[in-house]
Design an enzyme around this catalytic site. Structure first.
Site, PDB file in Angstrom:
ATOM      1  N   TYR A  33      35.015  -0.763  19.358  1.00  0.00           N
ATOM      2  CA  TYR A  33      33.797  -0.141  18.833  1.00  0.00           C
ATOM      3  C   TYR A  33      32.714  -0.128  19.909  1.00  0.00           C
ATOM      4  O   TYR A  33      32.284  -1.180  20.395  1.00  0.00           O
ATOM      5  CB  TYR A  33      33.300  -0.854  17.571  1.00  0.00           C
ATOM      6  N   PRO A  92      34.510   4.150   3.286  1.00  0.00           N
ATOM      7  CA  PRO A  92      34.465   4.407   1.840  1.00  0.00           C
ATOM      8  C   PRO A  92      33.584   5.580   1.423  1.00  0.00           C
ATOM      9  O   PRO A  92      33.597   5.967   0.254  1.00  0.00           O
ATOM     10  CB  PRO A  92      33.920   3.091   1.264  1.00  0.00           C
ATOM     11  N   GLY A  98      38.077  13.350   4.628  1.00  0.00           N
ATOM     12  CA  GLY A  98      38.839  13.706   5.826  1.00  0.00           C
ATOM     13  C   GLY A  98      38.840  12.532   6.793  1.00  0.00           C
ATOM     14  O   GLY A  98      38.704  11.374   6.392  1.00  0.00           O
ATOM     15  N   GLU A 134      35.000  13.418   8.559  1.00  0.00           N
ATOM     16  CA  GLU A 134      34.455  14.783   8.524  1.00  0.00           C
ATOM     17  C   GLU A 134      33.035  14.815   7.989  1.00  0.00           C
ATOM     18  O   GLU A 134      32.271  15.728   8.264  1.00  0.00           O
ATOM     19  CB  GLU A 134      35.346  15.684   7.680  1.00  0.00           C
TER      20      GLU A 134
HETATM   21  N1  LIG Z   1      40.694  -0.075  10.550  1.00  0.00           N
HETATM   22  C1  LIG Z   1      40.379   1.146  10.949  1.00  0.00           C
HETATM   23  O1  LIG Z   1      41.222   1.894  11.469  1.00  0.00           O
HETATM   24  C2  LIG Z   1      38.969   1.618  10.761  1.00  0.00           C
HETATM   25  C3  LIG Z   1      38.632   2.965  10.998  1.00  0.00           C
HETATM   26  C4  LIG Z   1      37.312   3.350  10.803  1.00  0.00           C
HETATM   27  C5  LIG Z   1      36.350   2.437  10.399  1.00  0.00           C
HETATM   28  N2  LIG Z   1      36.698   1.133  10.202  1.00  0.00           N
HETATM   29  C6  LIG Z   1      35.710   0.133   9.718  1.00  0.00           C
HETATM   30  O2  LIG Z   1      35.120   0.645   8.546  1.00  0.00           O
HETATM   31  C7  LIG Z   1      33.716   0.647   8.661  1.00  0.00           C
HETATM   32  C8  LIG Z   1      33.147   1.786   7.875  1.00  0.00           C
HETATM   33  O3  LIG Z   1      33.533   3.020   8.449  1.00  0.00           O
HETATM   34  P1  LIG Z   1      32.565   4.272   8.425  1.00  0.00           P
HETATM   35  O4  LIG Z   1      31.282   3.935   9.059  1.00  0.00           O
HETATM   36  O5  LIG Z   1      33.343   5.444   8.899  1.00  0.00           O
HETATM   37  O6  LIG Z   1      32.388   4.397   6.852  1.00  0.00           O
HETATM   38  P2  LIG Z   1      31.352   4.874   5.800  1.00  0.00           P
HETATM   39  O7  LIG Z   1      30.659   3.702   5.246  1.00  0.00           O
HETATM   40  O8  LIG Z   1      32.180   5.706   4.884  1.00  0.00           O
HETATM   41  O9  LIG Z   1      30.318   5.848   6.542  1.00  0.00           O
HETATM   42  C9  LIG Z   1      29.127   5.398   7.064  1.00  0.00           C
HETATM   43  C10 LIG Z   1      28.429   6.600   7.660  1.00  0.00           C
HETATM   44  O10 LIG Z   1      28.055   7.478   6.603  1.00  0.00           O
HETATM   45  C11 LIG Z   1      26.648   7.726   6.678  1.00  0.00           C
HETATM   46  N3  LIG Z   1      26.076   7.915   5.343  1.00  0.00           N
HETATM   47  C12 LIG Z   1      25.342   8.998   4.960  1.00  0.00           C
HETATM   48  N4  LIG Z   1      24.982   8.906   3.696  1.00  0.00           N
HETATM   49  C13 LIG Z   1      25.464   7.737   3.241  1.00  0.00           C
HETATM   50  C14 LIG Z   1      25.389   7.078   1.983  1.00  0.00           C
HETATM   51  N5  LIG Z   1      24.749   7.603   0.961  1.00  0.00           N
HETATM   52  N6  LIG Z   1      25.975   5.899   1.858  1.00  0.00           N
HETATM   53  C15 LIG Z   1      26.629   5.349   2.908  1.00  0.00           C
HETATM   54  N7  LIG Z   1      26.740   5.922   4.129  1.00  0.00           N
HETATM   55  C16 LIG Z   1      26.158   7.115   4.284  1.00  0.00           C
HETATM   56  C17 LIG Z   1      26.087   6.519   7.368  1.00  0.00           C
HETATM   57  O11 LIG Z   1      24.847   6.887   7.951  1.00  0.00           O
HETATM   58  P3  LIG Z   1      23.687   5.790   8.062  1.00  0.00           P
HETATM   59  O12 LIG Z   1      24.152   4.817   9.070  1.00  0.00           O
HETATM   60  O13 LIG Z   1      22.511   6.592   8.511  1.00  0.00           O
HETATM   61  O14 LIG Z   1      23.513   5.191   6.698  1.00  0.00           O
HETATM   62  C18 LIG Z   1      27.159   6.235   8.402  1.00  0.00           C
HETATM   63  O15 LIG Z   1      27.026   7.126   9.494  1.00  0.00           O
HETATM   64  C19 LIG Z   1      33.460   0.716  10.168  1.00  0.00           C
HETATM   65  O16 LIG Z   1      32.191   0.202  10.518  1.00  0.00           O
HETATM   66  C20 LIG Z   1      34.571  -0.139  10.695  1.00  0.00           C
HETATM   67  O17 LIG Z   1      34.193  -1.502  10.606  1.00  0.00           O
HETATM   68  C21 LIG Z   1      37.989   0.727  10.364  1.00  0.00           C
END
Ligand SMILES: NC(=O)c1ccc[n+]([C@@H]2O[C@H](COP(=O)([O-])OP(=O)(O)OC[C@H]3O[C@@H](n4cnc5c(N)ncnc54)[C@H](OP(=O)(O)O)[C@@H]3O)[C@@H](O)[C@H]2O)c1
Length: 305
Positions: free
Chosen positions: A52, A216, A220, A223
């Protein structure tokens, strides 16, 4: 915050994990606010990976936390290794070197949990076992797990690895729920019946592995966020209606939907916005009815058989 035992271990972990993949977009002050705000919510479990920000996210986190012997005891740290530029690498050398790098960047001498990030087909289970034994013996890692692995791959690892594999971090959200969908469509001649993961959901429940849903809020492969998205009009109508019924935001609801599953999941939320993180944490206290859980599922997925 409400806690669960992580897999078959005795480790109590908050049901919402804080993902640190995006914190390299923050200024120092913002990162401090996020990390300390999380602690105030009881969100003391932080998910990292060596890749990361190319290592920067772990450094920014340690700096923001003000890592010291005392602060280290207030948090639970998970990181992941095994992804390299253009390849996956579960060799003993790579795992050991990765963990040393992680510990240095996080300014700690141990990880609570280490996950193997994404399957390496060239993996030798015996090498992984040697690496895990060494890391455990030296006190560098307390618990082990995997990410993005199907049951066959986990069984293969278990042939050699002695330590219980306590977690499997997998892509799962309201709009990315194929592991749930295939279970509704057993033996049917439709797309939804396709088993894309070797029935990993039931496997993890059977073997006491905590599923940590990643991304969560994304649809996609990164996406965008499905909340408020034009790509999901029907889903958003239902989310608004159900969220209103519980007097919570749709952000809270999206996490509560995952937490309602009896698999005892620990979603990893990736927001860098403290207000949104607080909304995610609130989901720990929301229990959806069966009717509401299914209403959300139906609005996002293919029709039930
Ligand atoms: N094991 C794996 O292969 C893998 C792959 C990917 C990720 N991960 C882990 O999973 C974690 C989460 O992944 P992710 O960041 O892609 O997931 P996410 O929680 O689905 O998405 C967060 C992103 O969505 C934005 N967002 C916009 N509106 C939102 C709302 N209402 N509520 C929440 N978020 C909103 C956030 O912006 P703001 O920051 O402006 O709120 C942030 O950019 C990562 O930090 C990592 O630790 C693991």
């Amino acid at each position: 915050m409400r806690t669960i035992k992580l897999g078959s271990s005795n480790l109590d972990v908050p049901v919402v994990a804080v993902g640190c993949m995006r914190i390299d977009t923050l200024e120092r002050r913002e990162a401090e606010r996020l990390v300390h705000g999380a602690l105030e919510e009881g969100a003391i479990f932080f998910d990292h990976a060596d890749i990361y920000g190319n290592g920067a996210c772990e450094e920014i986190f340690a700096e923001a936390l003000g890592m010291s012997a005392r602060t280290r005891e207030r948090v639970l740290l998970q990181s992941k290794c095994g992804i390299r530029e253009g390849m996956f690498d579960f060799s003993r050398e790579h795992i050991l070197a990765s963990v040393d790098g992680i510990l240095k960047r996080l300014r700690t001498d141990y990880l609570d949990v280490l996950l193997l990030h994404r399957p390496d087909t060239l993996m030798e289970p015996d090498e992984v076992a040697e690496a895990f034994d060494e890391l455990e013996r030296e006190g560098k890692v307390r618990h082990f797990g995997v990410s993005n692995q199907h049951p066959g791959q986990i069984e293969l690892l278990k042939k050699a690895v002695r330590q219980p594999l306590v977690a499997n971090q997998l892509q799962l959200s309201i709009t990315n729920a194929t592991m749930i969908e295939s279970g509704f469509n057993v033996n049917m001649e439709n797309e939804a019946a396709l088993d894309r993961d070797g029935h990993v959901l039931d496997y993890c429940r059977l073997h006491d592995m905590t599923i940590q849903p990643w991304s969560p809020f994304q649809y996609g492969f990164f996406e965008g966020v499905f909340l408020g998205s034009d790509a999901y009009p029907e889903l958003n109508v239902v989310l608004d209606r159900v969220a209103e019924r519980y007097s919570v935001s749709t952000t809270t609801l999206a996490v509560a939907w995952l937490l309602r599953h009896p698999a005892c999941m620990q979603p990893v939320v990736g927001t860098t916005n403290l207000d949104r993180l607080r909304e995610c944490c609130r989901a720990a206290d929301v229990r959806l009815t069966r009717e509401d859980w299914y209403a959300v599922y139906r609005a996002a997925s293919r029709p039930l058989p």
